[in-house]
Design a protein around this motif. Structure first.
Motif, PDB file in Angstrom:
ATOM      1  N   ARG A  48       0.658  -1.236  -0.098  1.00  0.00           N
ATOM      2  CA  ARG A  48       0.022   0.023  -0.084  1.00  0.00           C
ATOM      3  C   ARG A  48       0.861   1.330   0.039  1.00  0.00           C
ATOM      4  N   ALA A  49       1.832   1.306   0.907  1.00  0.00           N
ATOM      5  CA  ALA A  49       2.747   2.366   0.997  1.00  0.00           C
ATOM      6  C   ALA A  49       3.561   2.667  -0.251  1.00  0.00           C
ATOM      7  N   ALA A  65       0.840   4.026  -2.710  1.00  0.00           N
ATOM      8  CA  ALA A  65       0.683   5.664  -2.549  1.00  0.00           C
ATOM      9  C   ALA A  65       1.644   6.409  -3.122  1.00  0.00           C
ATOM     10  N   VAL A  66       3.095   5.882  -2.905  1.00  0.00           N
ATOM     11  CA  VAL A  66       4.168   6.736  -3.490  1.00  0.00           C
ATOM     12  C   VAL A  66       3.954   6.875  -4.790  1.00  0.00           C
ATOM     13  N   ILE A 118       1.641   6.729  -6.949  1.00  0.00           N
ATOM     14  CA  ILE A 118       0.393   7.400  -7.185  1.00  0.00           C
ATOM     15  C   ILE A 118       0.656   9.042  -7.172  1.00  0.00           C
ATOM     16  N   ALA A 119       1.506   9.269  -6.224  1.00  0.00           N
ATOM     17  CA  ALA A 119       1.690  10.844  -6.265  1.00  0.00           C
ATOM     18  C   ALA A 119       3.067  11.144  -6.937  1.00  0.00           C
ATOM     19  N   LEU A 165      -7.579  -0.983  -2.400  1.00  0.00           N
ATOM     20  CA  LEU A 165      -7.180   0.489  -2.024  1.00  0.00           C
ATOM     21  C   LEU A 165      -8.053   1.157  -1.370  1.00  0.00           C
ATOM     22  N   LEU A 166      -9.486   0.801  -1.538  1.00  0.00           N
ATOM     23  CA  LEU A 166     -10.389   1.605  -0.678  1.00  0.00           C
ATOM     24  C   LEU A 166     -10.778   1.066   0.627  1.00  0.00           C
ATOM     25  N   ARG A 167     -10.629  -0.357   0.648  1.00  0.00           N
ATOM     26  CA  ARG A 167     -10.944  -1.207   1.662  1.00  0.00           C
ATOM     27  C   ARG A 167     -12.425  -1.056   2.025  1.00  0.00           C
ATOM     28  N   ALA A 215      -3.345   9.148  -2.354  1.00  0.00           N
ATOM     29  CA  ALA A 215      -2.245   8.425  -1.740  1.00  0.00           C
ATOM     30  C   ALA A 215      -2.269   8.409  -0.525  1.00  0.00           C
ATOM     31  N   GLY A 237      -4.750   8.630   1.753  1.00  0.00           N
ATOM     32  CA  GLY A 237      -6.016   7.636   2.001  1.00  0.00           C
ATOM     33  C   GLY A 237      -5.475   6.269   1.787  1.00  0.00           C
ATOM     34  N   ILE A 238      -4.572   5.966   0.889  1.00  0.00           N
ATOM     35  CA  ILE A 238      -4.325   4.570   0.677  1.00  0.00           C
ATOM     36  C   ILE A 238      -3.370   4.128   1.907  1.00  0.00           C
ATOM     37  N   ALA A 239      -2.658   4.912   2.188  1.00  0.00           N
ATOM     38  CA  ALA A 239      -1.678   4.499   3.351  1.00  0.00           C
ATOM     39  C   ALA A 239      -2.180   4.478   4.784  1.00  0.00           C
ATOM     40  N   ASP A 240      -3.124   5.650   5.107  1.00  0.00           N
ATOM     41  CA  ASP A 240      -3.695   5.889   6.261  1.00  0.00           C
ATOM     42  C   ASP A 240      -5.170   5.316   6.144  1.00  0.00           C
ATOM     43  N   GLY A 276      -8.379   7.047   4.783  1.00  0.00           N
ATOM     44  CA  GLY A 276      -9.088   6.254   3.754  1.00  0.00           C
ATOM     45  C   GLY A 276     -10.247   6.290   3.740  1.00  0.00           C
TER      46      GLY A 276
END
Lengths: 200, 200, 200, 200
Positions: free
Chosen positions: C112-113, C116-117, C119-120, C175-177, D116, D118-121, D125
């Motif tokens: 996930r981390a 996330a990176v 994506i940005a 990703l969205l859980r 990004a 939201g995905i990690a947190d 999220g």
DNA sequence: GCGTAACCGAGACGGTACGTCCGGTCTTAGT
DNA sequence: ACTAAGACCGGACGTACCGTCTCGGTTACGC
């Protein structure tokens, strides 16, 4: 032959050592002691760091050896004090040549750096005092002693203190940079030291 | 009262600053200048590194301020030179109290460190010369000047050089540590300076 | 044997690297990517910071390598897509094992981390797309292509879009859980994808 | 009137807030989320740091609000889904306008950054899922539900999964940037979703 | 219409981590 | 056998921000 064996090694060792000492002097002059680094010296001398650590324990020690070599080079002919019988002239002569060394460009930076380290580090300080300062001081002491024996100096004078009264002000001006270090200055020093401040 | 309105900021600023200077003096004394680190000072003072960098550009500058404060503390009562009419006594008095400061435990380490830095760094060196050395030197100059005006010193003497002949040897012994720095020593210095080496 | 002559260096390098990657995975899992620090990784791995900076330009890069290694470990046996002739079964099988990887405990946090990176940061994003996503996607594309060639998929379908219709929803849930990621879910996905929403 | 009372304060508060949100959006766009700093936002907005900390707990929260405002600005007229009876046309329309928002220049950077985070947190999220994603998703669900009720969608279909099969691929392309996000793409998505991959 | 309190900008503060540099140790390859 | 090269652990450097904390200065309210 065994006598042939060593030379090649010794020769290259000498070359390596002097490359390191030269690099040290150059770098002290270029960037100053605080920014002098072992890595920098190694790179400049084209040498591995380990080769330096093998022979010297610290950058102060390298600098010490470098300055010792430099001093020997500059004052190759020896720093004998003349004994012409004219005490005043002899003292002025030796102090003048001392000044000449001190203001020698390229000697100043490393010597100052070394002095600075010696001031802060008692161990190195004593070493410097014993190996660089004391010998010259002893020569002066002997010259003053001979003068005292023939009555050119009052018999109750402590010649050690007398030497310090000449060397001290010289060192002071060199270290403090608060006034020019010239032949005229040392001449005046000798005059006052010999005859005193009080009117005769 | 308006003096109460030195807000909280100024008060705490002062506290912070002196915590930093105190920590610096302690650490210089404990580990020596080369191993003195800004991080160490910050930790000891209970302060963020940035707070130090906000107010001082280098560890030499911190040390300078610390030594200045220390000097002020030690010689709080002023370092006026007496003018009793007895030149010899006055000079011995001022040199003796100078020696007392120099051998003050806790003053030695930071002052030596500062001197060492000043020797190697012309910028700081000049600052030290101007702010710490020159003032005292000027007081001595004036005392000698008044003595010269009333004929206790020969009129052709350069008093600047005369002062250096007293201060130089003192500084030399302090820096080189090659002989003890005592009241007897300064007495002998003054005697020789006044009357010269040559027999009268 | 020459294989013994993978010197000491290469061996210890490998050890060091995997210590760093392991520490990274552990710390991402323990404190999360934003609180993951290079200093923390160095400390946990028992390594100097410089050793990390020597080999990776950023913490994102370390994480990338860590996840790549992790992925290789988890899916060591290769992620070949079966081609049994039964398209539906084959698709469900590959998606189920994809789900199994995604919900693998200890894989989730770092992946996930990293996502996330990516994506940005477009640069890393493309790298991830090319090196982690694209290969798997291509395998799926080929399986769908073979199905299309034997008439199990309508000839006018863009198989690329077809793959995305399976991978997209999967990634979305991960990703969205916002809903559980189960085998039943992927089964339903495949059913709808094959036969459509509209009644037949 | 009481409604007049507050205004000046509220007005300036609003001004301050929007200055902060604007600065945040600008800076995310200029330097990216990782280099976005509260200090930078405060400076750009001409505001004290404390004013930011008074209203938001973290930079993620500021960004959330900024993106929420931005979304409201862009889709001011509401994102109602049409219900013309033509399911295919309605779905294509809503997905097309979703694409239009996603590729809106100036929306992309902050939204990606927010995604990004939201995905990690997980905390943020879920908040994003609930407040930004779920509402739109629910609208789609209702549209599909009405279609299912009149027999345009097979009765055994889970409409939730159906929605995800449209939203998932869209999100995937946006996040991965591995293929262009166009109206043609969403049209193809809807076609496949409705009629399936298998030939009829 | 005048205190007074809420709010603001500014920015110092104790900290944490950054990415870099160098110290001193160690291993390797080459000559 | 000894070297040049350079990786390695450690630790300080000086910087950037964090989140907290005064500090004056300015509104705008309620007496």
């Amino acid at each position: 032959m065994s006598s042939r064996r060593v030379p090649e090694t010794a020769r290259s060792r000498r070359r390596t050592h002097s490359a390191i000492l030269d690099a040290t002097l150059e770098l002290v002059h270029e960037v100053g002691y605080p920014k002098l680094t072992i890595e920098g010296v190694a790179a400049r001398a084209g040498v591995g760091k380990q080769t330096i650590y093998r022979w010297w324990p610290s950058k102060a020690a390298i600098l010490r050896d470098a300055v010792v070599c430099l001093t020997e080079d500059i004052a190759r002919t020896g720093i004998a004090i003349p004994d012409t019988g004219d005490l005043e002239a002899d003292l002025k002569a030796v102090l003048r040549s001392t000044v000449d060394i001190m203001i020698h460009p390229g000697y100043d930076a490393p010597a100052r750096a070394l002095a600075a380290v010696g001031i802060a580090d008692p161990e190195l300080g004593e070493e410097l005092a014993v190996h660089l300062v004391e010998p010259t001081l002893h020569l002066c002491l002997e010259r003053l002693g001979s003068a005292q024996r023939i009555g050119q100096i009052a018999p109750d004078i402590d010649t050690r203190i007398a030497v310090e009264m000449l060397a001290g002000p010289l060192a002071r001006r060199w270290l403090l940079r608060d006034a020019p270090l010239t032949h005229e200055y040392v001449d005046a020093l000798v005059d006052i030291a010999l005859h005193g401040l009080a009117p005769r």
